[in-house]
Design an enzyme around this catalytic site. Structure first.
Site, short mmCIF file in Angstrom:
data_model
loop_
_atom_site.label_atom_id
_atom_site.label_comp_id
_atom_site.label_asym_id
_atom_site.label_seq_id
_atom_site.Cartn_x
_atom_site.Cartn_y
_atom_site.Cartn_z
N GLY A 145 5.61 -58.98 -0.32
CA GLY A 145 4.78 -57.81 -0.79
C GLY A 145 3.70 -58.02 -1.76
O GLY A 145 2.98 -57.25 -2.47
N SER A 166 4.61 -61.84 3.02
CA SER A 166 3.21 -61.74 3.30
C SER A 166 2.53 -62.40 4.55
O SER A 166 1.38 -62.95 4.31
CB SER A 166 2.42 -62.27 1.76
OG SER A 166 2.81 -61.25 0.84
N ASN A 207 9.31 -55.25 9.80
CA ASN A 207 10.41 -54.30 8.81
C ASN A 207 9.58 -53.28 8.22
O ASN A 207 8.71 -53.47 7.32
CB ASN A 207 10.88 -55.30 7.72
CG ASN A 207 11.77 -54.51 6.56
OD1 ASN A 207 12.02 -53.30 6.98
ND2 ASN A 207 12.06 -55.35 5.48
N TRP A 208 9.82 -51.94 8.67
CA TRP A 208 8.86 -50.97 8.10
C TRP A 208 9.55 -50.35 7.03
O TRP A 208 8.95 -49.44 6.07
CB TRP A 208 9.02 -49.80 9.02
CG TRP A 208 8.22 -49.97 10.41
CD1 TRP A 208 7.27 -50.87 10.79
CD2 TRP A 208 8.20 -49.09 11.67
NE1 TRP A 208 6.91 -50.85 11.74
CE2 TRP A 208 7.35 -49.50 12.60
CE3 TRP A 208 8.77 -48.01 12.01
CZ2 TRP A 208 6.99 -48.84 13.90
CZ3 TRP A 208 8.60 -47.36 13.07
CH2 TRP A 208 7.83 -47.73 14.01
N LYS A 209 10.56 -50.90 6.34
CA LYS A 209 10.95 -50.46 5.25
C LYS A 209 11.16 -48.95 4.96
O LYS A 209 11.38 -48.19 6.10
CB LYS A 209 10.43 -51.21 3.77
CG LYS A 209 10.02 -52.41 4.28
CD LYS A 209 9.63 -53.20 2.72
CE LYS A 209 9.18 -54.55 3.06
NZ LYS A 209 9.12 -55.12 1.86
N GLU A 250 13.01 -65.69 3.05
CA GLU A 250 11.93 -65.02 2.34
C GLU A 250 12.11 -65.23 0.95
O GLU A 250 12.95 -64.67 -0.03
CB GLU A 250 12.46 -63.54 2.71
CG GLU A 250 12.48 -63.08 4.10
CD GLU A 250 11.92 -61.68 4.34
OE1 GLU A 250 11.00 -61.58 4.90
OE2 GLU A 250 12.76 -60.81 3.47
N GLU A 284 15.33 -56.70 -1.31
CA GLU A 284 15.05 -55.41 -1.98
C GLU A 284 16.52 -54.72 -2.06
O GLU A 284 16.88 -54.04 -3.01
CB GLU A 284 14.02 -54.45 -1.11
CG GLU A 284 12.79 -55.05 -1.38
CD GLU A 284 11.89 -54.86 -0.23
OE1 GLU A 284 12.11 -53.84 0.72
OE2 GLU A 284 10.69 -55.44 -0.38
N GLY A 341 6.80 -57.49 6.63
CA GLY A 341 6.81 -56.31 6.20
C GLY A 341 5.42 -55.72 5.93
O GLY A 341 5.11 -54.91 7.14
N GLY A 342 4.72 -55.71 5.02
CA GLY A 342 3.28 -54.66 5.06
C GLY A 342 2.71 -54.76 6.14
O GLY A 342 2.24 -53.63 6.74
N HIS A 383 18.55 -58.22 2.45
CA HIS A 383 17.07 -58.30 2.20
C HIS A 383 17.12 -58.35 0.55
O HIS A 383 17.99 -57.45 0.11
CB HIS A 383 16.48 -56.86 2.92
CG HIS A 383 14.84 -57.05 2.63
ND1 HIS A 383 14.30 -57.11 1.36
CD2 HIS A 383 13.95 -57.50 3.45
CE1 HIS A 383 12.93 -57.15 1.54
NE2 HIS A 383 12.71 -57.42 2.83
#
Ligand code: PEP
Length: 247
Positions: free
Chosen positions: A170, A205, A9-11, A164, A96, A226-227, A94
């Site tokens: 993150g 993470s 997920n590049w966000k 998640e 976020e 993600g990251g 998600h």
């Protein structure tokens, strides 16, 4: 049967130049039996579609509208549009978006339905906050979020679920493999007879250093990353780990 899946997920990250550079560093074995996908920001989906196909990566959106028909819904992308540009998957709910866009369980369920109606596989995110975990509400929260989706869709075996824990996203804090496994097993049980056919991903993470231990768990079918998905070399290593444990 459920297929292993590693989704990055590049966000809200990327540019034409950065995306091209990312692709240069991405390498997975040709005959990978693990599905690999990247959820890219909406402006890049169409342009990445063919390039991803050549690299063996499925295209995913980070969100989808709950609306089925075209119309006056400024800023939204329908499932049909996502399908039209080559998306196989769309992330739905998600944390976020649940937090910053105040998405409710009902809206997440409606988006899940809309994605399915368009032939796009929804990756439904569920997970508890740190406070909820500390109050021993983890299983109740995840069950409530999932129940809204189960109630709304006709065939729940067509979805992917991503567990998640919000406190692990993150932050560098990963749920232990045992903590994750316990929630994944509960999710599978709640899915009933469809459970054995639904891929349940872990997210929070994930990196190459912890992927092996997570993928060894019997109810973890892959990861939402993600990251670590912003670095294609690191993301390739996570995919390799999935290939060795989940294939
Ligand atoms: C995510 O955004 O879905 C996620 C899991 O992020 P990270 O891997 O950075 O924790």
């Amino acid at each position: 049967m459920r297929r292993p899946l590693v989704m990055g997920n590049w966000k809200m990250n990327g540019s034409h130049a950065a995306n091209a550079q990312w692709l240069e560093g991405f390498r997975i074995p040709e005959a990978a039996v693990v599905d690999v996908a990247i959820a890219a920001p909406a402006p890049y989906l169409a342009v990445l579609s063919e390039r991803f196909q050549r690299a063996g990566i499925a295209l995913a959106a980070q969100d989808v509208s709950d609306q089925l028909a075209n119309g006056a819904f400024t800023g939204q992308c329908s499932g049909a549009m996502l399908k039209d540009v080559g998306c196989e998957y769309a992330i739905v709910g998600h944390s976020e978006r649940r937090e910053y866009q105040a998405e409710s369980d009902a809206l997440v369920a409606a988006k899940t339905k809309a994605a399915l109606a368009a032939g796009v596989t929804p990756v439904v995110c569920v997970g508890e906050t740190l406070t909820e975990r500390e109050q021993e509400q983890t299983f109740a929260v995840v069950a409530r979020q999932l129940a809204a989706v189960i109630e709304a869709v006709e065939d729940v075996s067509e979805i992917v679920v991503a567990y998640e824990p919000v406190w692990a996203i993150g932050t560098g804090k990963t749920a232990t493999p045992e903590q994750a496994q316990a929630v994944h097993a509960a999710i599978r049980e709640q899915l009933g007879s469809a459970g054995s056919r639904v891929s349940v991903l872990y997210g929070g993470s994930v990196k190459s250093a912890n992927a092996d231990e997570l993928f060894k768990q019997p109810d973890i079918d892959g990861a939402l990353v993600g990251g670590a998905a912003l670095d294609s070399v690191e993301f390739s290593k996570i995919c390799e780990s999935a290939i060795s444990h989940l294939a």
